[in-house]
Design a protein around this motif. Structure first.
Motif, mmCIF file in Angstrom:
data_model
loop_
_atom_site.group_PDB
_atom_site.id
_atom_site.type_symbol
_atom_site.label_atom_id
_atom_site.label_comp_id
_atom_site.label_asym_id
_atom_site.label_seq_id
_atom_site.Cartn_x
_atom_site.Cartn_y
_atom_site.Cartn_z
ATOM 1 N N TYR A 43 0.927 -1.249 0.157
ATOM 2 C CA TYR A 43 -0.086 0.048 0.028
ATOM 3 C C TYR A 43 1.087 1.216 -0.215
ATOM 4 C CZ TYR A 43 -3.384 3.349 1.973
ATOM 5 O OH TYR A 43 -4.169 4.700 2.030
ATOM 6 N N PHE A 44 1.828 1.652 0.830
ATOM 7 C CA PHE A 44 2.645 2.477 1.031
ATOM 8 C C PHE A 44 3.645 2.782 -0.007
ATOM 9 C CE2 PHE A 44 1.328 2.453 5.480
ATOM 10 C CZ PHE A 44 0.731 3.610 5.899
ATOM 11 N N SER A 45 3.951 1.674 -0.638
ATOM 12 C CA SER A 45 5.032 1.667 -1.974
ATOM 13 C C SER A 45 4.164 2.248 -3.229
ATOM 14 C CB SER A 45 5.692 0.422 -2.017
ATOM 15 O OG SER A 45 4.854 -0.474 -2.509
ATOM 16 N N THR A 46 2.948 2.037 -3.294
ATOM 17 C CA THR A 46 2.347 2.370 -4.506
ATOM 18 C C THR A 46 1.516 3.716 -4.563
ATOM 19 O OG1 THR A 46 0.549 0.767 -3.904
ATOM 20 C CG2 THR A 46 2.337 -0.263 -5.310
ATOM 21 N N ILE A 47 1.498 4.513 -3.409
ATOM 22 C CA ILE A 47 1.118 5.815 -3.444
ATOM 23 C C ILE A 47 2.386 6.769 -3.125
ATOM 24 C CG2 ILE A 47 -1.108 4.728 -2.631
ATOM 25 C CD1 ILE A 47 -0.376 5.797 0.121
ATOM 26 N N ALA A 48 1.995 7.963 -3.529
ATOM 27 C CA ALA A 48 3.185 8.962 -3.482
ATOM 28 C C ALA A 48 2.608 10.208 -3.938
ATOM 29 C CB ALA A 48 4.136 8.460 -4.452
ATOM 30 N N PRO A 49 3.328 11.194 -3.404
ATOM 31 C CA PRO A 49 2.863 12.765 -3.755
ATOM 32 C C PRO A 49 3.143 12.768 -5.145
ATOM 33 C CG PRO A 49 4.941 12.934 -2.430
ATOM 34 C CD PRO A 49 4.516 11.145 -2.367
ATOM 35 N N LYS A 50 2.186 14.011 -5.847
ATOM 36 C CA LYS A 50 2.420 14.445 -7.397
ATOM 37 C C LYS A 50 2.436 13.088 -8.126
ATOM 38 C CE LYS A 50 5.533 18.149 -5.926
ATOM 39 N NZ LYS A 50 6.835 18.915 -6.300
ATOM 40 N N ALA A 51 1.575 12.071 -7.710
ATOM 41 C CA ALA A 51 1.283 10.928 -8.568
ATOM 42 C C ALA A 51 -0.270 10.902 -9.239
ATOM 43 C CB ALA A 51 1.391 9.624 -7.746
ATOM 44 N N GLY A 52 -0.951 9.995 -9.369
ATOM 45 C CA GLY A 52 -2.067 9.827 -9.835
ATOM 46 C C GLY A 52 -2.007 9.865 -11.307
ATOM 47 N N GLY A 53 -3.092 10.241 -12.058
ATOM 48 C CA GLY A 53 -3.307 10.113 -13.353
ATOM 49 C C GLY A 53 -3.553 8.741 -13.778
ATOM 50 N N GLU A 54 -2.962 8.156 -14.871
ATOM 51 C CA GLU A 54 -3.250 6.867 -15.502
ATOM 52 C C GLU A 54 -1.858 6.251 -15.904
ATOM 53 O OE1 GLU A 54 -6.195 6.712 -18.711
ATOM 54 O OE2 GLU A 54 -7.610 8.232 -17.917
ATOM 55 N N PRO A 55 -1.917 4.785 -15.826
ATOM 56 C CA PRO A 55 -0.856 3.923 -16.067
ATOM 57 C C PRO A 55 -0.744 4.162 -17.485
ATOM 58 C CG PRO A 55 -2.475 2.459 -15.745
ATOM 59 C CD PRO A 55 -2.960 3.907 -15.432
ATOM 60 N N VAL A 56 0.759 4.054 -18.068
ATOM 61 C CA VAL A 56 1.031 3.879 -19.627
ATOM 62 C C VAL A 56 1.641 2.787 -19.866
ATOM 63 C CG1 VAL A 56 1.211 6.564 -19.582
ATOM 64 C CG2 VAL A 56 3.212 5.134 -19.011
ATOM 65 N N GLU B 212 -1.842 -1.171 -21.265
ATOM 66 C CA GLU B 212 -2.163 -2.060 -22.234
ATOM 67 C C GLU B 212 -2.950 -3.579 -21.584
ATOM 68 O OE1 GLU B 212 0.919 -3.332 -24.786
ATOM 69 O OE2 GLU B 212 1.396 -1.183 -25.445
ATOM 70 N N LYS B 213 -2.381 -4.021 -20.412
ATOM 71 C CA LYS B 213 -2.985 -5.010 -19.937
ATOM 72 C C LYS B 213 -4.355 -4.750 -19.241
ATOM 73 C CE LYS B 213 0.195 -8.109 -20.840
ATOM 74 N NZ LYS B 213 -0.083 -9.472 -21.632
ATOM 75 N N ILE B 214 -4.341 -3.468 -18.632
ATOM 76 C CA ILE B 214 -5.641 -2.723 -17.975
ATOM 77 C C ILE B 214 -6.703 -2.913 -18.885
ATOM 78 C CG2 ILE B 214 -6.737 -0.954 -16.840
ATOM 79 C CD1 ILE B 214 -4.313 -0.824 -15.109
ATOM 80 N N ASN B 215 -6.583 -2.484 -20.223
ATOM 81 C CA ASN B 215 -7.297 -2.225 -21.374
ATOM 82 C C ASN B 215 -7.867 -3.377 -21.580
ATOM 83 O OD1 ASN B 215 -7.291 0.621 -21.018
ATOM 84 N ND2 ASN B 215 -5.446 0.564 -22.759
ATOM 85 N N ALA B 216 -7.075 -4.502 -21.840
ATOM 86 C CA ALA B 216 -7.397 -5.664 -22.204
ATOM 87 C C ALA B 216 -8.205 -6.611 -21.268
ATOM 88 C CB ALA B 216 -5.952 -6.545 -22.564
ATOM 89 N N ALA B 217 -7.846 -6.493 -20.065
ATOM 90 C CA ALA B 217 -8.594 -7.388 -18.943
ATOM 91 C C ALA B 217 -9.939 -6.515 -18.591
ATOM 92 C CB ALA B 217 -7.842 -7.371 -17.507
ATOM 93 N N PHE B 218 -10.150 -5.191 -18.610
ATOM 94 C CA PHE B 218 -10.931 -4.718 -18.131
ATOM 95 C C PHE B 218 -11.890 -3.604 -19.118
ATOM 96 C CE2 PHE B 218 -7.826 -5.051 -14.749
ATOM 97 C CZ PHE B 218 -8.720 -6.246 -14.018
ATOM 98 N N GLY B 219 -11.329 -3.359 -20.249
ATOM 99 C CA GLY B 219 -11.946 -2.725 -21.220
ATOM 100 C C GLY B 219 -11.411 -1.135 -21.294
ATOM 101 N N SER B 220 -11.263 -0.624 -20.113
ATOM 102 C CA SER B 220 -10.506 0.712 -20.174
ATOM 103 C C SER B 220 -9.984 0.937 -18.689
ATOM 104 C CB SER B 220 -11.489 1.593 -20.648
ATOM 105 O OG SER B 220 -12.674 1.771 -19.615
ATOM 106 N N PHE B 221 -9.342 1.791 -18.686
ATOM 107 C CA PHE B 221 -8.868 2.329 -17.155
ATOM 108 C C PHE B 221 -10.019 2.814 -16.401
ATOM 109 C CE2 PHE B 221 -7.429 5.547 -13.972
ATOM 110 C CZ PHE B 221 -6.531 4.670 -13.283
ATOM 111 N N ALA B 222 -10.961 3.471 -17.000
ATOM 112 C CA ALA B 222 -12.240 3.758 -16.312
ATOM 113 C C ALA B 222 -12.927 2.718 -15.850
ATOM 114 C CB ALA B 222 -13.008 4.660 -17.264
ATOM 115 N N ALA B 223 -13.110 1.595 -16.616
ATOM 116 C CA ALA B 223 -13.809 0.623 -16.312
ATOM 117 C C ALA B 223 -13.131 -0.333 -15.147
ATOM 118 C CB ALA B 223 -13.889 -0.330 -17.367
ATOM 119 N N PHE B 224 -11.861 -0.169 -15.282
ATOM 120 C CA PHE B 224 -10.722 -0.851 -14.096
ATOM 121 C C PHE B 224 -11.081 -0.304 -12.916
ATOM 122 C CE2 PHE B 224 -7.160 0.163 -11.989
ATOM 123 C CZ PHE B 224 -6.889 -0.699 -11.096
ATOM 124 N N LYS B 225 -11.111 1.026 -12.907
ATOM 125 C CA LYS B 225 -11.185 1.819 -11.742
ATOM 126 C C LYS B 225 -12.442 1.651 -10.989
ATOM 127 C CE LYS B 225 -10.916 6.838 -10.254
ATOM 128 N NZ LYS B 225 -10.488 8.195 -10.607
#
Length: 205
Positions: free
Chosen positions: A84-97, A102-115
């Motif tokens: 948990y603490f190693s995957t959050i950080a200041p000035k982060a957020g946004g979306e993966p690239v 690609e794997k998130i889109n393939a598995a869930f359709g889109s980042f929005a759907a995954f979220k």
């Protein structure tokens, strides 16, 4: 001896998403206690030299019920909070690239759907627990939720977690009170997708 993940940011660095007192209490009290207690139970069980993954994936081999439960609860708390603490950080957020996107889109359709899906798992977890993004044995992404300090490793799923949402009340209650969904939504503003991507690449090898 297992060591607590060292925060590379100050307690107030995640504000306004997570307030300084929550980070300090969560990290220096809860996470620190899980780490200390896990080391104590590892010693009692005679499991020194094994990795946390090895211990959590073979809990059934510990015959003493009290020690087995201690390893499950505190080992899970240690492992889960390190992630948990190693995957959050200041000035982060946004979306993966890249490959993770690609794997998130393939598995869930889109980042929005995954979220939406992982947020629903986190919000719907009854009582304390976690929502997980993990990599299965074939390198595919899967979602799950667990209660208490269980995780995909301790449940024997064969999946490797790469991202989690902590929905224990101590993770959010000082700022968000009973509004768990608001905390979950805000948390994505501090997710370090570069760190998650590195964990994906390591797990998918």
């Amino acid at each position: 001896m297992f060591e607590q993940y060292k925060l590379p940011y100050a307690y107030d660095a995640l504000e306004p998403v997570i307030d300084a007192l929550t980070v300090e209490t969560h990290y220096s009290k809860h996470h620190a206690a899980y780490t200390k207690n896990f080391n104590d139970f590892v010693q009692k069980a005679g499991l020194e030299g094994k990795s946390v993954e090895e211990i959590l994936s073979s809990l059934d081999s510990v015959s003493d019920v009290a020690i087995r439960n201690g390893l499950r609860n505190n080992g899970g708390g240690y492992y889960n909070h390190n992630l948990y603490f190693s995957t959050i950080a200041p000035k982060a957020g946004g979306e993966p690239v890249g490959i993770l996107a690609e794997k998130i889109n393939a598995a869930f359709g889109s980042f929005a759907a995954f979220k939406e899906k992982i947020s629903a798992l986190a919000a719907g977890q009854f009582g304390s627990g976690w929502a997980w993004l993990s990599v299965d044995k074939n390198g595919a992404l899967v979602l799950s939720a667990t209660g208490n300090q269980d995780n995909p490793i301790s449940l024997g799923t064969g999946c490797k977690p790469i991202f989690c949402i902590d929905v224990w009340e101590h993770a959010y209650y000082l700022k968000y009170r009973n509004m768990r969904a608001s905390y979950i939504q805000a948390l994505f503003d501090v997710v370090d997708w570069n760190a998650v991507a590195r964990l994906y690449e390591a797990a998918a090898r």
